[in-house]
Every structure is written in structure tokens, then in C-alpha cells.
Design an enzyme around this catalytic site. Sequence first.
Site, PDB file in Angstrom:
ATOM      1  N   SER A 182       0.824  -1.213   0.000  1.00 54.93           N
ATOM      2  CA  SER A 182       0.000   0.000   0.000  1.00 54.93           C
ATOM      3  C   SER A 182       0.856   1.259   0.000  1.00 54.93           C
ATOM      4  O   SER A 182       0.489   2.273  -0.615  1.00 54.93           O
ATOM      5  CB  SER A 182      -0.970  -0.004   1.192  1.00 54.93           C
TER       6      SER A 182
ATOM      7  N   ASP B  45      15.285  -0.159  13.237  1.00 52.37           N
ATOM      8  CA  ASP B  45      14.377   0.993  13.333  1.00 52.37           C
ATOM      9  C   ASP B  45      14.932   2.098  14.221  1.00 52.37           C
ATOM     10  O   ASP B  45      14.200   2.720  14.997  1.00 52.37           O
ATOM     11  CB  ASP B  45      12.994   0.543  13.833  1.00 52.37           C
TER      12      ASP B  45
ATOM     13  N   MET C 218      10.375  -6.672   5.018  1.00 49.70           N
ATOM     14  CA  MET C 218      10.643  -7.481   6.206  1.00 49.70           C
ATOM     15  C   MET C 218      11.958  -8.240   6.058  1.00 49.70           C
ATOM     16  O   MET C 218      12.004  -9.456   5.922  1.00 49.70           O
ATOM     17  CB  MET C 218       9.480  -8.464   6.443  1.00 49.70           C
ATOM     18  N   HIS C 219      13.032  -7.471   6.044  1.00 47.61           N
ATOM     19  CA  HIS C 219      14.376  -8.056   5.996  1.00 47.61           C
ATOM     20  C   HIS C 219      15.328  -7.007   6.528  1.00 47.61           C
ATOM     21  O   HIS C 219      15.298  -5.853   6.098  1.00 47.61           O
ATOM     22  CB  HIS C 219      14.758  -8.446   4.563  1.00 47.61           C
TER      23      HIS C 219
ATOM     24  N   HIS D 162       8.488   3.186   9.527  1.00 46.66           N
ATOM     25  CA  HIS D 162       8.208   2.317  10.671  1.00 46.66           C
ATOM     26  C   HIS D 162       6.979   2.829  11.407  1.00 46.66           C
ATOM     27  O   HIS D 162       6.886   4.029  11.710  1.00 46.66           O
ATOM     28  CB  HIS D 162       9.403   2.288  11.620  1.00 46.66           C
TER      29      HIS D 162
ATOM     30  N   ASN E 251      13.490   4.093   5.397  1.00 43.15           N
ATOM     31  CA  ASN E 251      12.538   3.099   5.889  1.00 43.15           C
ATOM     32  C   ASN E 251      11.367   3.794   6.573  1.00 43.15           C
ATOM     33  O   ASN E 251      11.528   4.848   7.189  1.00 43.15           O
ATOM     34  CB  ASN E 251      13.227   2.169   6.895  1.00 43.15           C
TER      35      ASN E 251
END
Length: 218
Positions: free
Chosen positions: A28, A174, A114-115, A133, A131
Amino acid sequence: RVRHRRGGAGRGLAVTSRLVVLATGSGSNLQAILDACADGTLAAEVVLVVVNRRTAYAADRAAAAGVPSVYRPMGPFREAVPDDPRRARERYDAALAAEIADVRPDLIVQAGWMHLFTSAFLDRFPGMVVNLHPALPGAFPGAHAIDDAWAAHETDGLDHTGIMVHLVPDEGVDDGPVLASQRVPITADDTRETLEARLHEVEHELFVATIADYLRAR
């Protein structure tokens, strides 16, 4: 770095940054980026989408937009060195970095990826990996941030969570330099599902705006 490409009818030359988007699931946020590129909100084009799950709907979104996508799973690398997970990750990351470098990206966008990359990937692209989060800086790192925030709401009365966009300079989870963040309230009538839906609404807008700002500043 920016490059020139021919724009649409009557647009002449447009300065356009090249994006590679990495996605694991539904994509999305990829869709928000594709839409922003199409309507001019982002002076950019997505030149490649990488998915690491065969069922990732992000690949379908890329196809619908006419953007190339590739499926690059970790499985073969784990099978090649089953007794050394670290080495498997590094081999995967190095191979993927080489493939992405070939398309000359200006920015690499982790949109639900997801890595966790090792330096074998990140050292190839300093200051070029961002990224998203679904938590505020310093809160709820890892893959289950929304679940963790919801659990804290139910047990401790947590009344907010949030979204952040950050750089990925190293293997920290993160915790890279924050480019933008936005607080999202958890209301008394929320469910886990309504909270997630509201987070997605916020993240689509924040992610696109932050990418645009970062590209302009580079």
C-alpha cells in the site's frame, strides 16, 4: 543525483529521481509512491520494485503501473549455507545490492520490507536507504510495532503511537536518523483494526512528503 527524462505531453523535460522500492506484503505504501510519481507530487519515477515473498501483492501493483519487479527470496541463500545464517544474509544482501546498483537508483525505499540488511548491502548505498516504521522514534522497534502499541494500550492505557521515516545507515533495528515523525492517537473506541487503518492513512501521506523533501535536499 538527478537525471532528466522526457515528461508527458506538453511537459517538456522534467528532473526526475530514480527510486527502487522494496516491499514484502500488500504494497500500500508502494501504491502511494506510485500515485505520487504519477500526479507529480514526487519528482521521481519508480524504476524497480523488489519483493521477497512470491505472494506479495506489491508485485501486482508494480505490474499495473508498468514498473518492472523482481522476486528475490532469501531461501536459496539459506539453503546454500544452512549452518551460517549470517553468511547467508550477507551473500543475499551483496547479490541484491549488485542488482539494484545496475539500475542506478537515487534512493532506495523500504516500504514494508521485512528483511534487516547487513553492511554488505548498506555500505553500497550510504545515505540512500530510507525506511518507514509504524511507531515513534525509540518506541516499539521490530516487525510487530502495531501489535506492541495495541498491547501497551490495553494493558497500560497508552493513548498514542505514531509513524516515523528514517535513514538506514547500519544494522540497527528501526533506529536510524529520523527524517520525519507524526503522532497518532489511540482513541477509546479504537480496535486493533481501526488503529492500523488510521496508521496506514497517516503513513502514506508522511512517507511521500518525506521522500519528496529528502530528494529536494540532496
